[in-house]
Design an enzyme around this catalytic site. Structure first.
Site, PDB file in Angstrom:
ATOM      1  N   HIS A 141       0.844  -1.202   0.000  1.00  0.00           N
ATOM      2  CA  HIS A 141       0.000   0.000   0.000  1.00  0.00           C
ATOM      3  C   HIS A 141       0.875   1.247   0.000  1.00  0.00           C
ATOM      4  O   HIS A 141       1.363   1.682   1.046  1.00  0.00           O
ATOM      5  CB  HIS A 141      -0.918  -0.022   1.230  1.00  0.00           C
ATOM      6  CG  HIS A 141      -2.006   1.020   1.188  1.00  0.00           C
ATOM      7  ND1 HIS A 141      -3.336   0.708   1.382  1.00  0.00           N
ATOM      8  CD2 HIS A 141      -1.966   2.351   0.970  1.00  0.00           C
ATOM      9  CE1 HIS A 141      -4.068   1.815   1.282  1.00  0.00           C
ATOM     10  NE2 HIS A 141      -3.254   2.828   1.041  1.00  0.00           N
TER      11      HIS A 141
ATOM     12  N   HIS B 291       1.185   5.056  -2.348  1.00  0.00           N
ATOM     13  CA  HIS B 291       0.615   5.883  -3.421  1.00  0.00           C
ATOM     14  C   HIS B 291       1.715   6.573  -4.214  1.00  0.00           C
ATOM     15  O   HIS B 291       2.575   7.232  -3.627  1.00  0.00           O
ATOM     16  CB  HIS B 291      -0.321   6.942  -2.834  1.00  0.00           C
ATOM     17  CG  HIS B 291      -1.567   6.370  -2.212  1.00  0.00           C
ATOM     18  ND1 HIS B 291      -2.768   6.316  -2.877  1.00  0.00           N
ATOM     19  CD2 HIS B 291      -1.793   5.815  -0.995  1.00  0.00           C
ATOM     20  CE1 HIS B 291      -3.690   5.757  -2.086  1.00  0.00           C
ATOM     21  NE2 HIS B 291      -3.125   5.437  -0.942  1.00  0.00           N
TER      22      HIS B 291
ATOM     23  N   ASP C 147       1.581   9.212  -6.051  1.00  0.00           N
ATOM     24  CA  ASP C 147       1.569  10.673  -5.881  1.00  0.00           C
ATOM     25  C   ASP C 147       1.865  11.075  -4.439  1.00  0.00           C
ATOM     26  O   ASP C 147       1.841  12.266  -4.120  1.00  0.00           O
ATOM     27  CB  ASP C 147       0.232  11.265  -6.347  1.00  0.00           C
ATOM     28  CG  ASP C 147      -0.976  10.565  -5.727  1.00  0.00           C
ATOM     29  OD1 ASP C 147      -0.870   9.365  -5.387  1.00  0.00           O
ATOM     30  OD2 ASP C 147      -2.020  11.219  -5.573  1.00  0.00           O
TER      31      ASP C 147
ATOM     32  N   GLY D 219     -10.145   7.797  -1.557  1.00  0.00           N
ATOM     33  CA  GLY D 219     -10.828   9.090  -1.407  1.00  0.00           C
ATOM     34  C   GLY D 219     -11.670   9.071  -0.144  1.00  0.00           C
ATOM     35  O   GLY D 219     -11.675   8.094   0.592  1.00  0.00           O
TER      36      GLY D 219
ATOM     37  N   HIS E 154      -9.915   0.887  -0.027  1.00  0.00           N
ATOM     38  CA  HIS E 154      -9.629   1.689   1.154  1.00  0.00           C
ATOM     39  C   HIS E 154     -10.880   1.653   2.022  1.00  0.00           C
ATOM     40  O   HIS E 154     -11.925   2.192   1.624  1.00  0.00           O
ATOM     41  CB  HIS E 154      -9.376   3.149   0.770  1.00  0.00           C
ATOM     42  CG  HIS E 154      -7.975   3.462   0.372  1.00  0.00           C
ATOM     43  ND1 HIS E 154      -7.453   3.157  -0.848  1.00  0.00           N
ATOM     44  CD2 HIS E 154      -6.980   4.086   1.059  1.00  0.00           C
ATOM     45  CE1 HIS E 154      -6.195   3.582  -0.902  1.00  0.00           C
ATOM     46  NE2 HIS E 154      -5.881   4.142   0.238  1.00  0.00           N
TER      47      HIS E 154
ATOM     48  N   GLU F  84     -10.587   3.232   7.519  1.00  0.00           N
ATOM     49  CA  GLU F  84      -9.473   4.100   7.901  1.00  0.00           C
ATOM     50  C   GLU F  84     -10.034   5.125   8.882  1.00  0.00           C
ATOM     51  O   GLU F  84      -9.785   5.056  10.072  1.00  0.00           O
ATOM     52  CB  GLU F  84      -8.893   4.781   6.656  1.00  0.00           C
ATOM     53  CG  GLU F  84      -7.749   5.740   6.967  1.00  0.00           C
ATOM     54  CD  GLU F  84      -7.182   6.403   5.708  1.00  0.00           C
ATOM     55  OE1 GLU F  84      -7.759   6.222   4.636  1.00  0.00           O
ATOM     56  OE2 GLU F  84      -6.172   7.111   5.827  1.00  0.00           O
TER      57      GLU F  84
ATOM     58  N   ASP G 151       1.821   4.015   2.853  1.00  0.00           N
ATOM     59  CA  ASP G 151       0.770   4.919   2.363  1.00  0.00           C
ATOM     60  C   ASP G 151       1.393   6.034   1.511  1.00  0.00           C
ATOM     61  O   ASP G 151       1.397   5.932   0.294  1.00  0.00           O
ATOM     62  CB  ASP G 151      -0.061   5.483   3.526  1.00  0.00           C
ATOM     63  CG  ASP G 151      -1.507   5.729   3.121  1.00  0.00           C
ATOM     64  OD1 ASP G 151      -1.910   5.285   2.023  1.00  0.00           O
ATOM     65  OD2 ASP G 151      -2.254   6.356   3.896  1.00  0.00           O
TER      66      ASP G 151
HETATM   67 ZN   LIG Z   1      -3.940   4.822   0.966  1.00  0.00          ZN
END
Ligand SMILES: [Zn+2]
Length: 360
Positions: free
Chosen positions: A20, A22, A24, A177, A204, A207, A296
């Site tokens: 996991h 990202h 970006d 998101g 996701h 969380e 993350d």
């Molecule tokens: Zn994430």
């Protein structure tokens, strides 16, 4: 053999697996500055790489969701050309390899990189090219997960692309998101399509938002894995004598060995946990859930897989066996063919940890 706990330097040499992360959320600050200049992006808070690194960290630590989200405006803002995407993906593979990661699944949302006219296909192909260049000769294999945004309505289109590119480096699909107000069932058609195509996906869930989100992701959408999933803790009651009692959903997640993609530092920044020592990962590991350890967003959290491990060692006293257990869990949970997973576990991970244990 001494009782010394693994140090950060030793952990860096261990063969690690990351599920996991990202794209970006992991850029090098210097690259952001370069790409902003090259592509005419003028929104950066500073063009000094060192100051920019600090700015990202502070904005993410601020507790303000607006400031946290602003960090992604800048990274996504400079990732709008083919060259930028190739470079960011290549550097991501290099940075992960330098941290000792041997297998990674890195995710991003193709629809966020089309502001300057790239098609979704061009975005996907640029990222695949970057990972190919960055992994070559570095002892790392990188797969990508295509993410759809939960507040948008393009999940079906992205799911179809995940299937189309699955034999050339796209390992699976994800949605990300804001959880509140955008339940995963909103994208049920995409998940049903993926299941019919025998394709893999993670969601996701759990969380910030609680159990309903996890329940929907698994029982309605059929997720193979849970992105974060920390709120599963809400279905575990610890009584006065310290004996934990699992509710039906928590028991299902554990019985079915559903992987939890946990990201401790990121959870502290978003308020999903108060400290590493109080993070649910401690209890979930003790109860033998299929826990994995992830980053993350490496830039926003100022972290690496090795640093996440080191923080857990400090908080919970984990030893090499624990770190190997997390790593094998992650490899077992990867969206990679079974024999490839087995080859990495038996040929790379176990021998790598055995060497470190022997040296300790
Ligand atoms: Zn994430």
């Amino acid at each position: 053999m001494s009782q010394q706990l693994p140090t950060l330097e030793e952990i860096r040499r261990a063969p690690k697996v990351l599920l996991h992360d990202h794209l970006d959320g992991g850029l090098r600050p210097g690259t952001i500055v370069d790409l902003a200049r090259e592509t005419g992006y003028d929104g950066l808070p500073t063009t000094d790489p060192g100051a920019l690194r600090t700015w990202f960290r502070e904005a993410s630590d601020s507790g303000s969701l607006e400031r946290y989200l602003e960090t992604f405006d800048h990274t996504v803002g400079v990732m709008q050309t083919r060259e930028a995407l190739v470079r960011v993906a290549a550097e991501c593979a290099e940075d992960l390899a330098a941290d000792g990661v041997v297998y990674a699944e890195v995710r991003y949302a193709p629809e966020q990189h089309t502001e300057r006219g790239l098609s979704l296909e061009e975005v996907i192909e640029a990222v695949l090219e970057g990972f190919r260049i960055g992994s070559e000769g570095r002892g790392i294999k990188v797969g990508t997960l295509l993410t759809a945004m939960r507040h948008q309505a393009r999940s079906m289109e992205i799911a179809e692309l995940a299937v189309r590119y699955r034999d050339v480096g796209v390992a699976g699909f994800d949605i990300a998101g804001a959880e509140a107000g955008y339940p995963p069932t909103r994208h049920l058609d995409a998940f049903e399509y993926l299941q019919r195509e025998n394709a893999h996906f993670t969601i996701h869930a759990g969380e910030a938002f609680g159990l309903p989100s996890i329940w929907q992701a698994i029982q309605w959408c059929g997720a193979d894995r849970l992105g974060h999933g920390v709120r599963i803790i809400d279905d575990i009651a610890v009584s006065g004598d310290g004996e934990p009692k699992l509710g039906r959903l928590a028991a299902y997640v554990r019985d079915k060995r559903i992987p939890l993609e946990m990201c401790p530092t990121s959870n502290l920044q978003t308020g999903a946990a108060a400290s590493i020592a109080e993070h649910p990962i401690g209890l979930l590991r003790r109860l033998s859930f299929r826990v994995t350890v992830n980053t993350d967003n490496r830039l926003m959290s100022g972290t690496t897989v090795s640093e996440e491990f080191a923080k857990l060692v400090e908080a919970f006293g984990y030893d090499w066996d624990d770190l190997q257990w997390f790593t094998v869990n992650a490899m077992k949970s990867a969206f990679l063919p079974f024999d490839d997973r087995l080859a990495l576990i038996n040929g790379v991970i176990k021998p790598g940890f055995a060497r470190l244990k022997w040296q300790a």
